[in-house]
Design a protein around this motif. Structure first.
Motif: not given
Length: 310
Positions: A55-64
């Motif tokens: 995951l892209k870091p920004t996407v990972h943050a949004r997922v969490l």
């Protein structure tokens, strides 16, 4: 592109309760009209960890951020555990009113018959959702291909209510994995292998679906985190790029081909008691195929989430 933060949690993803899980699965799969688990919890956690890595870091943050909104209490709120949520949700009222169970159980597979590929028939005519109907309350008669498309569209659309986007994410974390289990994208008039009784050295007596769900995954390593780590290490950049394309329909047809060639195609002739004795060659091949299918599922899940939430 790669995000390795999820691997901090590997220490807690051991194999506690695996023996109990395997036994319970064997009983429940025999009783159910269709599989109770796909890949088992361990397989789904492997897929979640692989996806998290890509995951892209920004996407990972949004997922969490979305997962933190989960108030169902069915699983821990991280990608690895949330990848098992859809099974837990489906089975949470199985012994009661069965609203969740009956309403979502068909979403986990597509019965593409080995002797005749017919996606439309297997997907109930591929009827679109009625206008204004949320994917999470869509018709019970729907297949995994169309549900992934529906939930992806909801997750990608910023106008989707936040609660529905969270549910869409939870289903995607699970269903993309299910789609890559060969016996969730194929059928030989045997309920996806549930009616084929098999045994093999070192794996005991089960049904064929159970072995692809659980036994061949367990042969890959000591637990979800160890398996994910080993599989990620062997994924080449060329494979990541090649697998990061296509649609759920493309992936279902591909998985169908894998099942036709390997899961069903390499089965020996049954004994007089209609039991299949799996050879070492079958088990070794199935283990290798399982590893590749887990890799594909993790990479493709990341591919979908990166596109939906970037």
């Amino acid at each position: 592109m790669r995000h390795a933060a999820g691997f901090v949690r590997r220490a807690i993803l051991g194999r506690a309760g695996t023996a109990l899980l395997a036994g319970a699965c064997a009983v429940l799969l025999c009783l159910s009209s269709r599989p109770v688990w796909a890949w088992g919890d361990e397989g789904h956690e492997v897929i979640g960890l692989i996806a998290e890595y890509y995951l892209k870091p920004t996407v990972h943050a949004r997922v969490l951020e979305l997962l933190r909104q989960d108030d169902t209490g069915l699983v821990e709120r991280d990608m690895a555990h949330e990848s098992t949520w859809a099974d837990k949700y489906r089975d949470s009222d199985r012994d009661g009113e069965k609203r969740r169970y009956l309403g979502t159980r068909n979403w986990h597979f597509v019965d593409l018959e080995i002797k005749g590929l017919d996606v439309s028939s297997a997907c109930y005519g591929r009827r679109p959702l009625a206008a204004g109907v949320r994917a999470s309350v869509g018709p019970a008669e729907d297949c995994i291909i169309d549900k992934i498309d529906q939930f992806y569209a909801e997750l990608k659309n910023p106008a989707t209510p936040e609660a529905e986007r969270r549910v869409a994410l939870q289903f995607l974390l699970h269903l993309v994995g299910d789609l890559h289990q060969p016996l969730h994208a194929s059928d030989d008039h045997d309920q996806g292998g549930n009616r084929k009784l098999v045994s093999g050295e070192g794996i005991g007596s089960n049904n064929l679906h159970h072995d692809w769900d659980i036994e061949f995954v367990m042969r890959l390593g000591a637990g979800a985190a160890d398996i994910a780590h080993a599989l990620i290490a062997r994924i080449t950049e060329a494979e990541r790029v090649r697998w990061s394309s296509g649609t759920p329909l493309d992936w279902a047809v591909e998985t169908y081909g894998v099942s036709k060639q390997h899961a069903y195609g390499m089965l020996p002739a049954p004994s007089e008691g209609s039991r299949y004795e799996l050879s070492k060659a079958y088990v070794d091949d199935a283990t290798q195929v399982t590893g590749e299918q887990l890799c594909k599922a993790g990479v493709r899940l990341a591919f979908m989430l990166n596109r939906a939430l970037e």
